[in-house]
Design an enzyme around this catalytic site. Structure first.
Site, PDB file in Angstrom:
ATOM      1  N   ASP A   9       0.833  -1.193   0.000  1.00  0.00           N
ATOM      2  CA  ASP A   9       0.000   0.000   0.000  1.00  0.00           C
ATOM      3  C   ASP A   9       0.877   1.256   0.000  1.00  0.00           C
ATOM      4  OD1 ASP A   9      -2.634   1.420   0.550  1.00  0.00           O
ATOM      5  OD2 ASP A   9      -1.513   1.977   2.351  1.00  0.00           O
ATOM      6  N   GLU A  64       1.695  -0.439  -4.995  1.00  0.00           N
ATOM      7  CA  GLU A  64       0.767   0.635  -5.314  1.00  0.00           C
ATOM      8  C   GLU A  64       1.660   1.857  -5.479  1.00  0.00           C
ATOM      9  OE1 GLU A  64      -3.345   2.656  -3.663  1.00  0.00           O
ATOM     10  OE2 GLU A  64      -1.751   2.203  -2.223  1.00  0.00           O
TER      11      GLU A  64
END
Length: 706
Positions: A348, A384
């Site tokens: 993330d 990401e």
């Protein structure tokens, strides 16, 4: 009776049971005293026994206590200076979770006692709270790591053969009537034969789970909660909320059983991990773990060390430049690989991990260490590739060995099918693996994780049903969530009885799925998109732990499910749709036909000047199967089929001429027509030079008849 304690060892960090006792080890560089706190249960009034760890090796405090069994609850009280302007927030009145805890009993629900300062005090966080937080903090748990894997190992499915399914542990099974009620919404429910069978029949090869690290529920007052879980506090412990079993550390065994069941079905497990920040927030946030263990040694602080650098929008950022933070992350990754058998990770806001000072540096220490690690470097690593800081959008800039969520693919494909002004050249780049992003640094098409939808944003059904977000249920006056969604409602906002609108929406869903699943790169499907799951237009359902987010097993779009299975099967059967290497556009040696060619509707190869027309909506693509081999059941080499794909994003029907030059094929069988339902496109055969009509906004796929 006074408990015996021996010096123990500084390594490994955490609590380690050896069959006769437990070794405790805690990194706390700036601490002056560390107390190990043992509890006789989870009750608010559980008896607490405090033991001072007198042994210190470098910055690590440690001790060994004989006779302690697995299931023992524990925590720490760490003493040291309370000097926020110097970055220190020590407060022994706050019970702390072990940063290396392998299990946690219960959940962290925010309470005023967690704060290290007095609420309402004029000095705010510079004041000092003496409220004991122990009754309101779940306890770390000593585990027994023994488990019979029965020969299970990582599957190591090559990236080019991978199809990812992004799902939420609870949301996927909470409403599944085929899963026993006590197991729904849990690791055991996900590993249940009914769930595994559904995933196997769908044809995906990997399930990417939204965060399963122990996290904090930081939203409670309005009846909503932190459903997604991007608020980690324990990087080694499986989230207790998703365990059907008790709180004695059984969630670890339950998680392992889930992985083993999925592996038995040849499905990999990828974890969405949040190493960029923790749940302790900014200077006004709670003291639960790292902030109390050694605030200055874990977080990025501003020049006035009272405050935190925030590249994540959550209040703080872990300082990956510090050796102990790097060690924490690497130890966590290795643990989930070696002990929990997971197959990879999606990081993330990974751009945050690349920041050396304030700029994003693709050669930061984090990536250097992962690249040379013999364990971590061998599993799937997905970034990401953005964060909220300046220069944080880094799609295409991660080092070799990494795949990336390709946000440019998402935006381009959405624009193409909604009819926005965009060039065919970009669509061609995205469909063929985004060579403009990944080829120059020697990466392959599999560096691109292609997706049209993900947990953050509209579902596929909502993408074709809403022009605007409808997040009123989140309690933020519809201000949250992305406002520019590149969505198109096909003529009506939300549910409608209009037959034509519903037919167009169904076709658009098939168009998106076909484009996604037949593009080069690695496709990622959002759980429920294959059955038209809706969130009623909510594109930021992070706080909706309810039927807005859950998978509705009683409302499956069976026709779309059948269609999705068919396209996935087509991709898996034919290597031409999942090449390991880039297209060249040049004739294949000894064959005389290009590996890829582009055509206009009239059957002519597309000239260069057509690529940059922003009004163009239609094109055809020839994909050669020559030179691409697969192995048959007996190990024989099989030459793949060639395919001809026609994309018509124009709103009116168009005639397309199949290639007249027979070097591309003499006859073609139609295998997919997104204007039709799953089984209605098979069997029609056409000759070279024939004209076929494609309705507005549709895809045809033809297989060369040999």
């Amino acid at each position: 009776m006074e408990r015996s304690i021996y010096p123990g060892k500084p390594y490994p960090l955490g609590a380690t049971w050896d069959g006769e006792g437990v070794n405790f080890s805690l990194f706390a560089e700036n601490a002056t005293k560390v107390q190990l706190c043992l509890f006789d249960g989870d009750a608010v009034d559980a008896r607490e026994e405090r033991i001072t760890l007198t042994e210190r090796t470098h910055q690590v405090w440690h001790g060994y206590i004989p006779g302690l069994p697995p299931g023992q609850r524990y925590g720490y009280r760490v003493h040291g200076p309370f000097d926020p302007h110097a970055g220190h927030r020590y407060n022994p009145h706050k019970l702390l979770l072990d940063p290396y805890a392998k299990a946690v009993s219960g959940v962290v629900n925010m309470h005023e006692a967690h704060l290290g300062y007095e609420v309402g005090h004029p000095d705010s966080d510079l004041s000092f709270s003496k409220v004991d937080s122990a009754p309101y903090v779940p306890k770390s748990v000593v585990i027994d790591p023994a488990f019979d894997w029965e020969g299970d190992t990582q599957l190591n499915i090559p990236f080019h053969k991978t199809i990812i399914y992004e799902a939420h542990v609870k949301g996927l099974t909470k409403l599944n009537p085929e899963v026993p009620e006590a197991l729904r919404g849990t690791y055991a429910g996900l590993g249940h034969p009914a769930t595994v069978r559904y995933l196997k029949e769908l044809g995906i090869t990997a399930i990417e789970l939204m965060p399963v690290h122990q996290f904090v529920n930081d939203r409670q007052a309005d009846g909503l909660s932190n459903y997604w879980g991007y608020n980690s506090i324990g990087f080694f412990a499986p989230e207790a909320r998703y365990a059907a079993s008790g709180t004695m550390g059984e969630q670890v065994q339950e998680f392992k059983n889930m992985v083993k069941a999925l592996h038995a079905a040849n499905i990999e497990v990828i974890l969405d991990v949040v190493y960029n920040h923790t749940a302790e927030g900014n200077h006004l946030g709670p003291t639960l773990c790292f902030k109390g263990v050694d605030n200055a040694a874990y977080y990025r602080l501003t020049d006035d060390c009272r405050y935190y650098m925030d590249y994540t929008g959550t209040g703080n950022t872990l300082n990956v430049n510090l050796p102990n933070v790097l060690r924490l992350i690497m130890d966590s990754l290795r643990y989930w690989i070696t002990e929990m058998h997971v197959d990879g990770f999606r990081f993330d806001l990974a751009a945050t991990l690349a920041r050396e000072l304030h700029e994003v540096d693709r050669l930061s220490a984090f990536f250097d260490i992962i690249h040379q690690d013999p364990v971590i470097s061998q599993v799937k690593l997905i970034a990401e590739p953005w964060d909220l800081g300046e220069g944080g959008y880094q799609v295409g800039n991660f080092p070799p060995g990494w795949a990336e969520w390709n946000g440019k693919y998402r935006d381009c494909v959405r624009d193409y099918w909604r009819g926005a002004e965009s060039t065919l050249s970009e669509f061609a780049e995205r469909f063929t693996g985004s060579s403009d992003l990944y080829q120059d640094d020697y990466r392959r098409p599999t560096a691109s994780i292609n997706f049209v939808t993900a947990h953050d944003g509209f579902t596929l059904n909502d993408l074709v049903s809403y022009n605007d977000k409808h997040n009123e249920a989140n309690g933020e006056d519809n201000r949250d969530g992305e406002s520019h969604n590149r969505s198109w409602n096909c003529g009506a906002e939300g549910p409608t009885d209009d037959v034509e609108v519903n037919a167009l929406r169904a076709r658009q869903k098939r168009n998106f799925l076909t484009t996604l699943l037949l593009s080069q790169g690695v496709p990622m499907l959002l759980a429920g998109d294959e059955v038209s799951r809706t969130q009623q237009g909510n594109n930021n359902a992070y706080c909706q732990d309810n039927e807005i987010s859950w998978f509705h097993w009683d409302k499956l779009d069976e026709r779309l499910l059948q269609f999705t299975r068919k396209v996935i099967a087509l991709r898996r059967k034919h290597p031409v749709f999942c090449r390991r290497k880039w297209f060249t556009g040049r004739p294949i040696k000894g064959i005389g036909v290009e590996d890829i060619a582009w055509f206009l509707p009239d059957g002519r190869e597309m000239p260069d000047e057509n690529w940059d027309h922003d009004f163009a909506r239609s094109l055809a693509i020839f994909l050669s199967g020559h030179g691409i081999h697969s192995l048959g059941e007996k190990g024989e080499r099989i030459i793949d089929d060639s395919f001809y794909l026609i994309f018509n994003a124009y709103h009116e029907p168009l005639d397309f001429v199949l290639p007249k030059d027979k070097k591309y094929g003499r006859a073609w069988e139609k295998v997919i027509d997104t204007a039709l339902e799953a089984d209605d496109a098979d069997g029609d055969t056409y000759q070279a030079g024939d004209t076929v009509q494609i309705v507005g906004r549709a895809v045809h796929v033809y297989r060369q008849v040999k």
